[in-house]
Scaffold this active site. Structure first.
Site, PDB file in Angstrom:
ATOM      1  N   TYR A   1       0.838  -1.208   0.000  1.00  0.00           N
ATOM      2  CA  TYR A   1       0.000   0.000   0.000  1.00  0.00           C
ATOM      3  C   TYR A   1       0.874   1.260   0.000  1.00  0.00           C
ATOM      4  O   TYR A   1       0.682   2.163  -0.825  1.00  0.00           O
ATOM      5  CB  TYR A   1      -0.931  -0.012   1.218  1.00  0.00           C
ATOM      6  CG  TYR A   1      -1.849   1.181   1.301  1.00  0.00           C
ATOM      7  CD1 TYR A   1      -2.969   1.264   0.490  1.00  0.00           C
ATOM      8  CD2 TYR A   1      -1.598   2.238   2.181  1.00  0.00           C
ATOM      9  CE1 TYR A   1      -3.822   2.373   0.546  1.00  0.00           C
ATOM     10  CE2 TYR A   1      -2.435   3.340   2.253  1.00  0.00           C
ATOM     11  CZ  TYR A   1      -3.546   3.402   1.434  1.00  0.00           C
ATOM     12  OH  TYR A   1      -4.384   4.496   1.497  1.00  0.00           O
TER      13      TYR A   1
ATOM     14  N   LYS B   1       1.203   4.122  -2.916  1.00  0.00           N
ATOM     15  CA  LYS B   1       0.863   5.530  -2.683  1.00  0.00           C
ATOM     16  C   LYS B   1       2.074   6.434  -2.936  1.00  0.00           C
ATOM     17  O   LYS B   1       1.931   7.564  -3.396  1.00  0.00           O
ATOM     18  CB  LYS B   1       0.297   5.723  -1.273  1.00  0.00           C
ATOM     19  CG  LYS B   1      -1.081   5.071  -1.072  1.00  0.00           C
ATOM     20  CD  LYS B   1      -2.122   5.622  -2.032  1.00  0.00           C
ATOM     21  CE  LYS B   1      -3.524   5.128  -1.756  1.00  0.00           C
ATOM     22  NZ  LYS B   1      -4.524   5.631  -2.708  1.00  0.00           N
TER      23      LYS B   1
HETATM   24  N1  NAP Z   1      -9.289   5.808   5.015  1.00  0.00           N
HETATM   25  C1  NAP Z   1      -8.058   6.251   5.181  1.00  0.00           C
HETATM   26  O1  NAP Z   1      -7.546   6.338   6.315  1.00  0.00           O
HETATM   27  C2  NAP Z   1      -7.249   6.692   4.004  1.00  0.00           C
HETATM   28  C3  NAP Z   1      -6.032   7.321   4.253  1.00  0.00           C
HETATM   29  C4  NAP Z   1      -5.272   7.736   3.186  1.00  0.00           C
HETATM   30  C5  NAP Z   1      -5.710   7.544   1.893  1.00  0.00           C
HETATM   31  N2  NAP Z   1      -6.904   6.919   1.677  1.00  0.00           N
HETATM   32  C6  NAP Z   1      -7.317   6.731   0.296  1.00  0.00           C
HETATM   33  O2  NAP Z   1      -8.590   7.273   0.100  1.00  0.00           O
HETATM   34  C7  NAP Z   1      -9.234   6.611  -0.974  1.00  0.00           C
HETATM   35  C8  NAP Z   1     -10.629   6.194  -0.560  1.00  0.00           C
HETATM   36  O3  NAP Z   1     -10.499   5.217   0.463  1.00  0.00           O
HETATM   37  P1  NAP Z   1     -11.539   5.054   1.644  1.00  0.00           P
HETATM   38  O4  NAP Z   1     -10.808   5.218   2.895  1.00  0.00           O
HETATM   39  O5  NAP Z   1     -12.744   5.875   1.386  1.00  0.00           O
HETATM   40  O6  NAP Z   1     -11.846   3.494   1.536  1.00  0.00           O
HETATM   41  P2  NAP Z   1     -13.133   2.680   1.099  1.00  0.00           P
HETATM   42  O7  NAP Z   1     -14.306   3.118   1.877  1.00  0.00           O
HETATM   43  O8  NAP Z   1     -12.725   1.270   1.152  1.00  0.00           O
HETATM   44  O9  NAP Z   1     -13.373   3.155  -0.393  1.00  0.00           O
HETATM   45  C9  NAP Z   1     -12.636   2.700  -1.464  1.00  0.00           C
HETATM   46  C10 NAP Z   1     -13.437   2.960  -2.711  1.00  0.00           C
HETATM   47  O10 NAP Z   1     -12.669   2.542  -3.834  1.00  0.00           O
HETATM   48  C11 NAP Z   1     -13.457   1.683  -4.629  1.00  0.00           C
HETATM   49  N3  NAP Z   1     -12.607   0.708  -5.290  1.00  0.00           N
HETATM   50  C12 NAP Z   1     -11.738  -0.170  -4.757  1.00  0.00           C
HETATM   51  N4  NAP Z   1     -11.171  -0.921  -5.716  1.00  0.00           N
HETATM   52  C13 NAP Z   1     -11.692  -0.474  -6.902  1.00  0.00           C
HETATM   53  C14 NAP Z   1     -11.503  -0.841  -8.240  1.00  0.00           C
HETATM   54  N5  NAP Z   1     -10.655  -1.812  -8.605  1.00  0.00           N
HETATM   55  N6  NAP Z   1     -12.201  -0.180  -9.183  1.00  0.00           N
HETATM   56  C15 NAP Z   1     -13.062   0.806  -8.853  1.00  0.00           C
HETATM   57  N7  NAP Z   1     -13.291   1.195  -7.597  1.00  0.00           N
HETATM   58  C16 NAP Z   1     -12.602   0.555  -6.631  1.00  0.00           C
HETATM   59  C17 NAP Z   1     -14.446   1.032  -3.671  1.00  0.00           C
HETATM   60  O11 NAP Z   1     -15.626   0.677  -4.376  1.00  0.00           O
HETATM   61  P3  NAP Z   1     -16.006  -0.780  -4.902  1.00  0.00           P
HETATM   62  O12 NAP Z   1     -15.434  -1.760  -3.924  1.00  0.00           O
HETATM   63  O13 NAP Z   1     -17.490  -0.744  -4.951  1.00  0.00           O
HETATM   64  O14 NAP Z   1     -15.381  -0.850  -6.258  1.00  0.00           O
HETATM   65  C18 NAP Z   1     -14.749   2.182  -2.739  1.00  0.00           C
HETATM   66  O15 NAP Z   1     -15.757   2.995  -3.287  1.00  0.00           O
HETATM   67  C19 NAP Z   1      -8.317   5.445  -1.355  1.00  0.00           C
HETATM   68  O16 NAP Z   1      -7.534   5.786  -2.464  1.00  0.00           O
HETATM   69  C20 NAP Z   1      -7.453   5.294  -0.131  1.00  0.00           C
HETATM   70  O17 NAP Z   1      -6.211   4.684  -0.408  1.00  0.00           O
HETATM   71  C21 NAP Z   1      -7.680   6.500   2.698  1.00  0.00           C
END
Ligand code: NAP
Length: 251
Positions: free
Chosen positions: A151, A155
């Site tokens: 991961y 990133k």
């Molecule tokens: N939460 C944190 O602490 C955090 C911190 C830093 C960065 N981020 C980043 O923020 C972004 C959103 O994450 P989140 O925390 O909101 O997590 P999340 O709730 O798990 O959301 C991830 C989203 O990405 C979609 N997704 C995953 N694989 C996919 C694929 N192959 N094709 C299309 N859509 C896909 C999922 O939808 P489906 O499964 O329906 O496709 C879901 O809508 C990510 O890039 C993550 O790395 C999160």
């Protein structure tokens, strides 16, 4: 307002930060194009937000599949003014479950997902000499944290790539923004066993991202405490870093 009357693409809009962004932006007169693999969740979101100001278009899409990205782009009606490329996956990897399939999924989504979508967005944005591409990376791009090495690597690749593209795309009037969240309470972090400092909810994260895009920020990193901490952590010598993260991760 930057978002008014614009066509806004949000990938990964079915849960977490992407869903919160869709909810917030639905109060603005614009068109939201929401994508994710779980179309049922997108249908629910569309139904829930249908009374708000935004028009909503949904598409099932797997960002890690180049052909699928191409096809989805071709189905979208009208041009995209702002693309928030947010889809991402975690992927716990350790010596006992080490599997390149996890790497393919994590890099396929977090890195190739950005590359495929940018490839589809670029011709139209270049032609119009405008557009905003906001890619979601992470503050975890600063070092390799145990359990999250794929991961963090993905990133780091995303952040570095977006930085270079930001400079290259200026000549076409296209703005590239890197979004680097710290810990946000979403399904992605729901099963984390370790302490997540300055954990924020997805609603607040969405508010900060929208404000950052409005203000033309190059990099939107939050919360500020984690952003500052991440910069210090990247300077820590390896022998201290190794001990520190082992303790933090409960290893
Ligand atoms: N939460 C944190 O602490 C955090 C911190 C830093 C960065 N981020 C980043 O923020 C972004 C959103 O994450 P989140 O925390 O909101 O997590 P999340 O709730 O798990 O959301 C991830 C989203 O990405 C979609 N997704 C995953 N694989 C996919 C694929 N192959 N094709 C299309 N859509 C896909 C999922 O939808 P489906 O499964 O329906 O496709 C879901 O809508 C990510 O890039 C993550 O790395 C999160």
């Amino acid at each position: 307002m930057k978002f008014t009357n614009k066509n806004i693409l949000i990938t990964g809009a079915s849960t977490g930060i992407g869903k919160a962004l869709a909810e917030k932006l639905s109060h603005i007169k614009c068109k939201l194009i929401l994508t994710a693999r779980r179309i049922e969740l997108l249908k629910e979101i569309k139904a829930n937000l249908s009374g708000n100001k935004a028009a909503i278009e949904i598409h099932q899409n797997d960002v890690s599949n180049k052909e699928a990205v191409k096809q989805t782009k071709s189905k979208i009606l009208g041009n995209i003014d702002i693309a928030i490329l947010n889809a991402g996956v975690g992927g716990n990897v350790n010596p006992d479950n080490y599997d390149s399939a996890i790497g393919e999924k994590v890099y396929g989504t977090n890195v190739m997902g950005l590359i495929y979508w940018i490839e589809e967005l670029l011709p139209q944005m270049k032609k119009e000499r405008k557009g905003i591409i906001a890619g979601v990376s992470s503050l975890a791009d600063n070092r390799g944290y145990p359990g999250s090495s794929f991961y963090c690597g993905s990133k780091a690749a995303a952040s570095i790539m977006l930085e270079g593209l930001r400079i290259e795309f200026i000549k076409y009037g296209i703005k590239v923004i890197t979004i680097k969240p710290g810990f946000v309470a979403t399904p992605m972090t729901a099963n984390h066993k370790f302490h997540m400092p300055f954990l924020m909810n997805s609603d607040k994260a969405a508010k900060i991202i929208i404000k950052g895009i409005e203000k033309d920020k190059k990099v939107i990193e939050f919360p500020w405490q984690t952003a500052v901490g991440a910069k210090f952590v990247s300077l820590i010598p390896n022998f201290i870093f190794d001990k520190m993260v082992k303790k933090q991760m409960g290893q």
